[in-house]
Design an enzyme around this catalytic site. Sequence first.
Site, short mmCIF file in Angstrom:
data_model
loop_
_atom_site.label_atom_id
_atom_site.label_comp_id
_atom_site.label_asym_id
_atom_site.label_seq_id
_atom_site.Cartn_x
_atom_site.Cartn_y
_atom_site.Cartn_z
N CYS A 182 0.81 -1.23 0.00
CA CYS A 182 0.00 0.00 0.00
C CYS A 182 0.84 1.27 0.00
O CYS A 182 0.31 2.36 -0.23
CB CYS A 182 -0.92 0.01 1.21
SG CYS A 182 -1.81 -1.52 1.41
N HIS A 224 -3.31 6.64 3.60
CA HIS A 224 -3.72 5.39 2.95
C HIS A 224 -5.08 4.99 3.50
O HIS A 224 -5.29 5.01 4.72
CB HIS A 224 -2.67 4.31 3.22
CG HIS A 224 -3.14 2.95 2.85
ND1 HIS A 224 -3.74 2.68 1.64
CD2 HIS A 224 -3.12 1.77 3.54
CE1 HIS A 224 -4.06 1.40 1.60
NE2 HIS A 224 -3.70 0.83 2.74
N ASN A 270 -10.12 -0.72 0.82
CA ASN A 270 -8.66 -0.56 0.77
C ASN A 270 -8.18 -1.03 -0.60
O ASN A 270 -8.22 -2.22 -0.89
CB ASN A 270 -8.06 -1.40 1.91
CG ASN A 270 -6.55 -1.38 1.93
OD1 ASN A 270 -5.90 -0.92 0.99
ND2 ASN A 270 -5.97 -1.90 3.00
O1 UT7 Z 1 -3.48 -1.85 3.79
C1 UT7 Z 1 -2.41 -2.44 4.47
C2 UT7 Z 1 -2.57 -2.37 5.88
N1 UT7 Z 1 -3.78 -3.00 6.36
C3 UT7 Z 1 -4.38 -2.43 7.40
O2 UT7 Z 1 -3.98 -1.35 7.77
C4 UT7 Z 1 -5.48 -3.16 8.12
C5 UT7 Z 1 -5.25 -3.05 9.59
N2 UT7 Z 1 -6.20 -3.77 10.42
C6 UT7 Z 1 -7.51 -3.40 10.55
O3 UT7 Z 1 -7.96 -2.50 9.88
C7 UT7 Z 1 -8.35 -4.11 11.57
O4 UT7 Z 1 -7.52 -4.85 12.41
C8 UT7 Z 1 -9.44 -5.04 10.96
C9 UT7 Z 1 -10.53 -4.20 10.33
C10 UT7 Z 1 -8.82 -5.95 9.94
C11 UT7 Z 1 -10.08 -5.88 12.04
O5 UT7 Z 1 -10.62 -5.06 13.05
P1 UT7 Z 1 -10.32 -5.36 14.60
O6 UT7 Z 1 -11.11 -4.43 15.36
O7 UT7 Z 1 -8.83 -5.34 14.75
O8 UT7 Z 1 -10.91 -6.79 14.76
P2 UT7 Z 1 -10.17 -8.13 15.22
O9 UT7 Z 1 -9.34 -8.67 14.11
O10 UT7 Z 1 -9.52 -7.89 16.52
O11 UT7 Z 1 -11.42 -9.06 15.42
C12 UT7 Z 1 -12.43 -8.77 16.40
C13 UT7 Z 1 -13.55 -9.78 16.22
C14 UT7 Z 1 -13.07 -11.20 16.10
O12 UT7 Z 1 -13.99 -12.05 16.76
P3 UT7 Z 1 -13.67 -12.61 18.24
O13 UT7 Z 1 -12.40 -13.38 18.08
O14 UT7 Z 1 -13.50 -11.38 19.09
O15 UT7 Z 1 -14.87 -13.42 18.53
C15 UT7 Z 1 -13.13 -11.47 14.62
O16 UT7 Z 1 -13.33 -12.84 14.31
O17 UT7 Z 1 -14.26 -9.49 15.01
C16 UT7 Z 1 -14.35 -10.66 14.25
N3 UT7 Z 1 -14.41 -10.32 12.84
C17 UT7 Z 1 -15.55 -10.06 12.19
N4 UT7 Z 1 -16.83 -10.04 12.59
C18 UT7 Z 1 -17.77 -9.73 11.67
C19 UT7 Z 1 -13.37 -10.20 11.97
N5 UT7 Z 1 -13.82 -9.87 10.76
C20 UT7 Z 1 -15.18 -9.78 10.87
C21 UT7 Z 1 -16.20 -9.48 9.95
N6 UT7 Z 1 -17.48 -9.45 10.40
N7 UT7 Z 1 -15.95 -9.18 8.66
#
Ligand code: UT7
Length: 331
Positions: free
Chosen positions: A117, A257, A287
């Site tokens: 990115c 970004h 993204n």
């Molecule tokens: O472009 C290059 C760089 N990329 C980035 O900058 C992305 C950086 N990361 C992020 O933007 C965030 O970490 C995400 C949007 C990917 C995820 O958000 P988060 O608040 O960090 O969520 P998490 O990964 O900690 O997951 C929290 C919960 C999990 O469930 P449990 O384990 O707490 O039960 C996930 O399984 O949310 C769950 N989850 C979802 N739930 C509904 C993950 N994806 C989804 C989804 N819908 N699509």
Amino acid sequence: MADNRRRAAFLGVGRYAPEKVLTNSDFEKMVDTTDEWIIERTGVRERRIASDKQAASDLAIPAALKALETAAVSPEELDLIILGTVTPDFFFPSTACIVQDKIGAKNAGALDTSVGCSAFIYDCNIASQFIENGRYERVLVIGVETLSKIMDFTDRNTCVLFGDGAGAAVLGPAKRDGGILATHMKADGSLGYLLEMPGGGSRQPPSHESLERRMHYIKMAGREVFKHAVRSMVEAGRYVLEEAGYEGEDVDLLIPHQANWRIMSSVADKLKIPHGKVFVNLDKYGNTSAASIPIALSEALEQGRIKAGDLVLNVAFGAGFTWAANLVRWE
Ligand code: UT7
């Protein structure tokens, strides 16, 4: 800040996004997710998806032609084409060479970069060096992705985040005091495994096993990437501001970004840039990796969010890990 240094300026910017739109509700039918979760945790509402027939160069070419038209530069005048992507048409020849041929840039060199990115900012920073030292007059920089081709539509952790698109800019010598004032590029390869596509290269060539193990898709440890993204983008932003002798409050528009609204707002807060000065179009595109900054730049210009004389701060973070920034006095 006037000095006699020859600087690189943006002469024209263009973008292209495929027509097909996938909304969050479309994803509700594919994986266990909700529109509310996606909007609240990321800020994405919809994204564009390339058709089966569209490869990266098919998106890059209309964006490039638009940038050339806006800059009033003909393809023959180009000295160099730098194209950033992690989803090229082929491993080789490069997508930049395909674009070079199809737009008729007969006098240009052409290369692809793989910087995730951060590619567009890296590539503009590299282009700016050739312009500053007087070697080149016209460089076309393109950021393009067809991430939908490597998105795992069964993995809710990643598939809802990304989209396809292209953006491009023609860089040339600044006419007045403006242009790219300061640049920054960094990497930390030790963390590359946190955001990768493990299959398809020489480490794990395509095989029945690699297909069965779903290794040809994006894998991301979201929470870890999030932490590093905020920290690195703040570092990059601070570096270029300090180098050029400015503070966050001097910035007229921050173009971060477009990965996650929570990342962007946190970066803006730490750089002391009010949210009203942050450009956001993540809701419409998701993204788009290398394409995210040039698409945003192109929309910001079209919407009159950037005027001559404005101080524009571009910052990005991506696979590698890589991160980069540049500070531009818009001409
Ligand atoms: O472009 C290059 C760089 N990329 C980035 O900058 C992305 C950086 N990361 C992020 O933007 C965030 O970490 C995400 C949007 C990917 C995820 O958000 P988060 O608040 O960090 O969520 P998490 O990964 O900690 O997951 C929290 C919960 C999990 O469930 P449990 O384990 O707490 O039960 C996930 O399984 O949310 C769950 N989850 C979802 N739930 C509904 C993950 N994806 C989804 C989804 N819908 N699509």
